[in-house]
Write a protein that holds these residues in place. Structure first.
Motif, PDB file in Angstrom:
ATOM      1  N   THR A  74      10.184  -0.292   8.648  1.00 37.59           N
ATOM      2  CA  THR A  74       8.300   0.070   8.583  1.00 37.59           C
ATOM      3  C   THR A  74       8.363   0.144  10.478  1.00 37.59           C
ATOM      4  O   THR A  74       9.107  -0.702  11.032  1.00 37.59           O
ATOM      5  CB  THR A  74       6.969  -1.068   8.707  1.00 37.59           C
ATOM      6  OG1 THR A  74       8.056  -2.316   9.078  1.00 37.59           O
ATOM      7  CG2 THR A  74       7.197  -1.038   6.815  1.00 37.59           C
ATOM      8  N   SER A 145       3.125  -8.012  12.652  1.00 36.72           N
ATOM      9  CA  SER A 145       1.654  -7.376  12.200  1.00 36.72           C
ATOM     10  C   SER A 145       1.306  -7.631  10.745  1.00 36.72           C
ATOM     11  O   SER A 145       1.954  -8.609  10.074  1.00 36.72           O
ATOM     12  CB  SER A 145       1.919  -6.007  12.142  1.00 36.72           C
ATOM     13  OG  SER A 145       2.742  -5.878  10.941  1.00 36.72           O
ATOM     14  N   ASN A 146      -0.033  -7.579  10.314  1.00 43.10           N
ATOM     15  CA  ASN A 146      -0.285  -7.718   9.088  1.00 43.10           C
ATOM     16  C   ASN A 146       0.784  -6.346   8.092  1.00 43.10           C
ATOM     17  O   ASN A 146      -0.530  -6.462   6.882  1.00 43.10           O
ATOM     18  CB  ASN A 146      -2.195  -7.832   8.708  1.00 43.10           C
ATOM     19  CG  ASN A 146      -2.563  -8.448   9.720  1.00 43.10           C
ATOM     20  OD1 ASN A 146      -2.462  -9.230   9.464  1.00 43.10           O
ATOM     21  ND2 ASN A 146      -3.770  -8.609  10.549  1.00 43.10           N
ATOM     22  N   TRP A 147       1.397  -6.490   8.015  1.00 41.79           N
ATOM     23  CA  TRP A 147       1.636  -5.488   7.582  1.00 41.79           C
ATOM     24  C   TRP A 147       2.342  -5.903   5.872  1.00 41.79           C
ATOM     25  O   TRP A 147       1.745  -4.845   4.579  1.00 41.79           O
ATOM     26  CB  TRP A 147       2.977  -4.313   7.732  1.00 41.79           C
ATOM     27  CG  TRP A 147       3.667  -4.341   7.143  1.00 41.79           C
ATOM     28  CD1 TRP A 147       5.179  -4.264   5.770  1.00 41.79           C
ATOM     29  CD2 TRP A 147       3.670  -2.904   6.480  1.00 41.79           C
ATOM     30  NE1 TRP A 147       5.564  -3.214   6.204  1.00 41.79           N
ATOM     31  CE2 TRP A 147       5.330  -2.140   5.519  1.00 41.79           C
ATOM     32  CE3 TRP A 147       2.365  -1.896   6.939  1.00 41.79           C
ATOM     33  CZ2 TRP A 147       4.379  -0.558   4.892  1.00 41.79           C
ATOM     34  CZ3 TRP A 147       2.944  -0.565   6.419  1.00 41.79           C
ATOM     35  CH2 TRP A 147       3.780  -0.047   6.090  1.00 41.79           C
ATOM     36  N   ILE A 149       0.080  -8.296   4.157  1.00 46.34           N
ATOM     37  CA  ILE A 149      -0.907  -7.873   3.405  1.00 46.34           C
ATOM     38  C   ILE A 149      -1.541  -6.623   3.412  1.00 46.34           C
ATOM     39  O   ILE A 149      -2.117  -6.582   2.417  1.00 46.34           O
ATOM     40  CB  ILE A 149      -2.067  -9.214   4.496  1.00 46.34           C
ATOM     41  CG1 ILE A 149      -1.349 -10.275   5.228  1.00 46.34           C
ATOM     42  CG2 ILE A 149      -3.549  -9.423   3.647  1.00 46.34           C
ATOM     43  CD1 ILE A 149      -2.062 -11.040   6.043  1.00 46.34           C
ATOM     44  N   SER A 150      -0.992  -5.400   4.127  1.00 42.70           N
ATOM     45  CA  SER A 150      -1.929  -4.645   4.063  1.00 42.70           C
ATOM     46  C   SER A 150      -1.967  -3.811   2.845  1.00 42.70           C
ATOM     47  O   SER A 150      -0.710  -3.760   1.511  1.00 42.70           O
ATOM     48  CB  SER A 150      -1.416  -3.594   4.782  1.00 42.70           C
ATOM     49  OG  SER A 150      -0.116  -3.060   5.053  1.00 42.70           O
ATOM     50  N   GLU A 151      -2.506  -2.634   1.760  1.00 46.57           N
ATOM     51  CA  GLU A 151      -2.690  -1.946   0.904  1.00 46.57           C
ATOM     52  C   GLU A 151      -1.594  -0.872   1.673  1.00 46.57           C
ATOM     53  O   GLU A 151      -0.838  -0.148   0.093  1.00 46.57           O
ATOM     54  CB  GLU A 151      -4.031  -1.942   0.772  1.00 46.57           C
ATOM     55  CG  GLU A 151      -4.824  -2.688   0.034  1.00 46.57           C
ATOM     56  CD  GLU A 151      -6.105  -2.049   0.001  1.00 46.57           C
ATOM     57  OE1 GLU A 151      -6.416  -0.580   0.224  1.00 46.57           O
ATOM     58  OE2 GLU A 151      -6.862  -2.491  -0.774  1.00 46.57           O
ATOM     59  N   ARG A 152      -1.399  -0.135   2.563  1.00 44.91           N
ATOM     60  CA  ARG A 152      -0.882   1.213   2.669  1.00 44.91           C
ATOM     61  C   ARG A 152       0.599   0.352   2.197  1.00 44.91           C
ATOM     62  O   ARG A 152       2.027   0.730   1.592  1.00 44.91           O
ATOM     63  CB  ARG A 152      -1.109   1.141   3.272  1.00 44.91           C
ATOM     64  CG  ARG A 152      -0.010   1.901   4.271  1.00 44.91           C
ATOM     65  CD  ARG A 152      -0.367   2.766   5.750  1.00 44.91           C
ATOM     66  NE  ARG A 152       0.467   3.746   6.391  1.00 44.91           N
ATOM     67  CZ  ARG A 152       1.120   3.967   7.816  1.00 44.91           C
ATOM     68  NH1 ARG A 152      -0.104   3.367   8.563  1.00 44.91           N
ATOM     69  NH2 ARG A 152       1.362   5.281   7.514  1.00 44.91           N
ATOM     70  N   ARG A 153       1.092  -0.821   2.774  1.00 42.76           N
ATOM     71  CA  ARG A 153       2.582  -1.380   2.116  1.00 42.76           C
ATOM     72  C   ARG A 153       2.908  -1.200   0.344  1.00 42.76           C
ATOM     73  O   ARG A 153       3.651  -0.367  -0.572  1.00 42.76           O
ATOM     74  CB  ARG A 153       2.679  -2.495   2.519  1.00 42.76           C
ATOM     75  CG  ARG A 153       3.934  -3.154   1.980  1.00 42.76           C
ATOM     76  CD  ARG A 153       4.025  -5.025   2.443  1.00 42.76           C
ATOM     77  NE  ARG A 153       5.234  -5.693   2.038  1.00 42.76           N
ATOM     78  CZ  ARG A 153       5.663  -5.919   0.959  1.00 42.76           C
ATOM     79  NH1 ARG A 153       4.929  -6.201   0.410  1.00 42.76           N
ATOM     80  NH2 ARG A 153       6.446  -6.629   0.384  1.00 42.76           N
ATOM     81  N   GLU A 154       1.602  -1.357  -0.514  1.00 46.69           N
ATOM     82  CA  GLU A 154       2.440  -1.818  -1.676  1.00 46.69           C
ATOM     83  C   GLU A 154       2.100  -0.375  -2.384  1.00 46.69           C
ATOM     84  O   GLU A 154       2.449   0.186  -3.304  1.00 46.69           O
ATOM     85  CB  GLU A 154       0.888  -2.398  -2.392  1.00 46.69           C
ATOM     86  CG  GLU A 154       0.743  -3.781  -1.898  1.00 46.69           C
ATOM     87  CD  GLU A 154       2.009  -5.453  -2.355  1.00 46.69           C
ATOM     88  OE1 GLU A 154       2.529  -3.945  -3.536  1.00 46.69           O
ATOM     89  OE2 GLU A 154       1.672  -5.689  -2.518  1.00 46.69           O
TER      90      GLU A 154
END
Length: 622
Positions: A74, A145-147, A149-154
């Motif tokens: 990332t 970062s909030n990576w 929790i993000s939906e983009r990660r999923e």
């Protein structure tokens, strides 16, 4: 994404038995080896595992690898998950196998702790190992970062999983081999794998044929699922392609996946409302037993329909009405009416039949009551006659010697009276028969009069048509007669003209002779001047005669036309008068018939009165 070569695939360690954990900084507690094999233990182990759980762990491994690769790259401009996947897979397999080997020792230590939670589900244990490995491979940006929790990660994790499956990276068979080793290391209670060991190969083969973890395939047509024998009942309870008896107990056998559709649409045992639900029947019945229900609950349905037809009447009265209708022969046929409308029509028809029967019964009861009254009157008169005869007998016994002659006379009189009575009775019966015949004749006369009226209308219309034809023929004949009369009159006038001309010629001759005499005298005196005057006078006379003849001809034609029109008018008036006379005659005939009917009625009433008076006189005489 670059597909790994065979060398890289072969470099992946395939772990058999126990493996040492790789030296990672955060690999966890120190390794502890547990002795598994004792001296003299059997050499052949079964090693079969739960196939479903192994397949599930293989999918978890692919998801863990995808998450580790995404978190490691990332924010990195020079690395992608595909470039790191080969090395990351090798490290992840080493880490997870190492953790699984030490898991049994860790659980033994944690069981001593009352507060510690001990895991026994292999998927949860392996997913925990994978989360620890992915967290150890996160870069600085992923941690800060909030990576996470993000939906983009999923989304990226799912996309990379699909990419690896599409490119054939880390095939299912290889993942399942790793998953079997992990399952055997983690499942210390032997719930998901077989720990049986055999002394010989033959015993092992026999055991595998009966082992609860042997792989089976579903026998249902269309199902491709494979599972261990231990879960056969569980699969059969869930298999969508298994053939089952209908849940609503219809005779058909249907697949589980089509059961709901069958039960809701075409199943004959589907519960439906009664066809008479609108009227008040609240029964829920299977679709195939609608006719049976309608025949069994026919009386209730008829009663409910009667309530809708007769709103204000009580239920008891309607029940009596329904019981009376049930005695009719067509009541059982009402079971064939499977709708409210058809049943109401048929119930109304039965009510009309019942009313006609009631009227017929009432008339019969009236007749029987009248006959009973007549019989009672006859019995009364008979009793009175018997009492009077007894009195007469007592009187006659006292006056036997004196009234022998009177008795003979009275007997003769009684015989004559009896003959009269019998005759009167016969006359009365004949009069009754006549009255009945008169009533029947009246009804027949009415029908005949209606037929005669229709025939008279038809005859009148035909006569009027014939008269109109006759009128047209008469008009044509009148026109021909007019022409003939005109020709005769013209001939007569021509004769008159010829006679007048002859007379005029004779007069001219006489005048000519006189004129010749005078001319001879005048020739001497006047000469040629007088002759010119005479010729002019003769020409003027001829012209006047022609004009008179033309005028007379025109006047004769006009008179003839007037006479023909007058003749036609007179004929029409005669025909109208004749039609009026015919209508009057028919009206008079109808009046005479009505008078005859009234006279016959009056005559019948008089006969009845005379009969009743004679009966009263006879009763008084008796």
């Amino acid at each position: 994404m670059e597909k790994p070569n065979t060398a890289e695939e072969e470099s992946i360690p395939v772990v058999q038995g126990k493996m040492d954990a790789p030296p990672l900084s955060n690999a966890g507690p120190p390794q502890k080896k547990v002795a598994a094999v004792k001296e003299g233990a059997p050499l052949f182990s079964c090693g079969l595992c739960d196939a479903e759980l192994v397949h599930k762990l293989a999918q978890v491994l692919l998801m863990g690898l995808s998450a580790a690769c995404v978190d490691n790259t990332t924010g990195d401009l020079f690395k992608t998950p595909a470039t790191v996947a080969v090395d990351m897979r090798r490290e992840m397999v080493d880490y997870v196998t190492g953790r699984s080997e030490t898991f049994v020792a860790e659980t033994v230590i944690e069981e001593g702790n009352e507060d510690a939670e001990v895991l026994d589900n292999p998927t949860e244990i392996v997913s925990l190992f994978l989360d620890d490995f992915a967290s150890s491979k996160r870069n600085l940006l992923g941690r800060v970062s909030n990576w996470l929790i993000s939906e983009r990660r999923e989304d990226k994790i799912d996309e990379f999983v699909q990419e690896m499956e599409a490119n054939g990276f880390w095939l299912v068979e290889r993942r399942e081999s790793v998953a079997e080793i992990l399952l055997k290391n983690v499942d210390y209670k032997c719930l998901y794998h077989c720990d049986v060991k055999c002394e010989s190969m033959g015993d092992l083969v026999d055991h595998k044929d009966e082992c609860g973890f042997r792989v089976l395939s579903c026998n249902s047509e269309g199902c491709r699922a494979s599972f261990c024998a231990k879960h056969l009942d569980k699969h059969e309870s869930v298999c969508p392609f298994k053939l089952l008896q209908c849940e609503q107990k219809c005779p058909e056998i249907i697949m589980r996946c089509e059961m709901d559709k069958h039960c809701l649409t075409i199943c004959p045992m589907k519960l439906t409302n009664c066809p008479f639900h609108q009227v008040g029947c609240q029964a829920g019945i299977p679709r195939c037993t609608v006719e049976q229900h309608c025949s069994e609950a026919l009386r209730e349905h008829v009663l409910q329909v009667l309530k809708t037809i007769h709103n204000g009447e009580t239920e008891e009265h309607l029940r009596q009405r329904m019981e009376e209708m049930a005695k009719l022969p067509g009541f059982d046929q009402l079971a064939g009416a499977l709708s409210v409308r058809n049943l109401t029509w048929e119930v109304k028809d039965l009510e009309t039949e019942l009313k006609t029967q009631e009227t017929q019964k009432a008339e019969e009861n009236q007749k029987t009551s009248e006959d009973d009254d007549i019989e009672k009157e006859k019995e009364k008169t008979g009793k009175v006659e018997i009492g009077e005869e007894n009195q007469k007998e007592t009187q006659e016994e006292d006056k036997i010697g004196e009234e022998n002659q009177k008795e003979t006379q009275e007997e003769d009189k009684i015989g004559e009276e009896n003959q009269k009575k019998t005759r009167e009775m016969e006359i009365g019966e004949e009069n009754q028969m006549k009255t009945r015949e008169m009533e029947i004749g009246k009804e027949n006369q009415k029908t005949q009069e209606e037929e005669i009226g229709k025939e008279n209308q038809k005859t009148q219309e035909s006569e009027i048509a014939k008269e109109n034809q006759k009128k047209t023929q008469g008009e044509e004949i009148a026109k021909e007669n007019q022409k003939k009369t005109q020709g005769e009159e013209i001939a007569k006038e021509n004769q008159k003209k010829t006679l007048g001309e002859e007379i005029g010629k004779e007069n001219q001759k006489k005048t000519q002779e006189d004129e010749t005499g005078s001319e001879n005298q005048a020739k001497q005196e006047n000469g040629i001047g007088k002759e010119n005057q005479k010729t002019q006078e003769n020409e003027i006379g001829k012209e006047n005669q022609k004009t008179q003849e033309n005028e007379t001809g025109n006047e004769n034609q006009k008179t003839q036309e007037d006479e023909t029109t007058r003749g036609n008018q007179k004929k029409q008036e005669k025909q109208e008068y004749e039609i009026g006379m015919q209508n009057r005659e028919t009206q008079d005939n109808e009046r005479e018939k009505e008078n005859q009917k009234t006279q016959e009625k009056e005559f019948g009433m008089e006969n009845r009165e005379t009969q009743e008076n004679e009966r009263e006189k006879e009763i008084q005489m008796n």
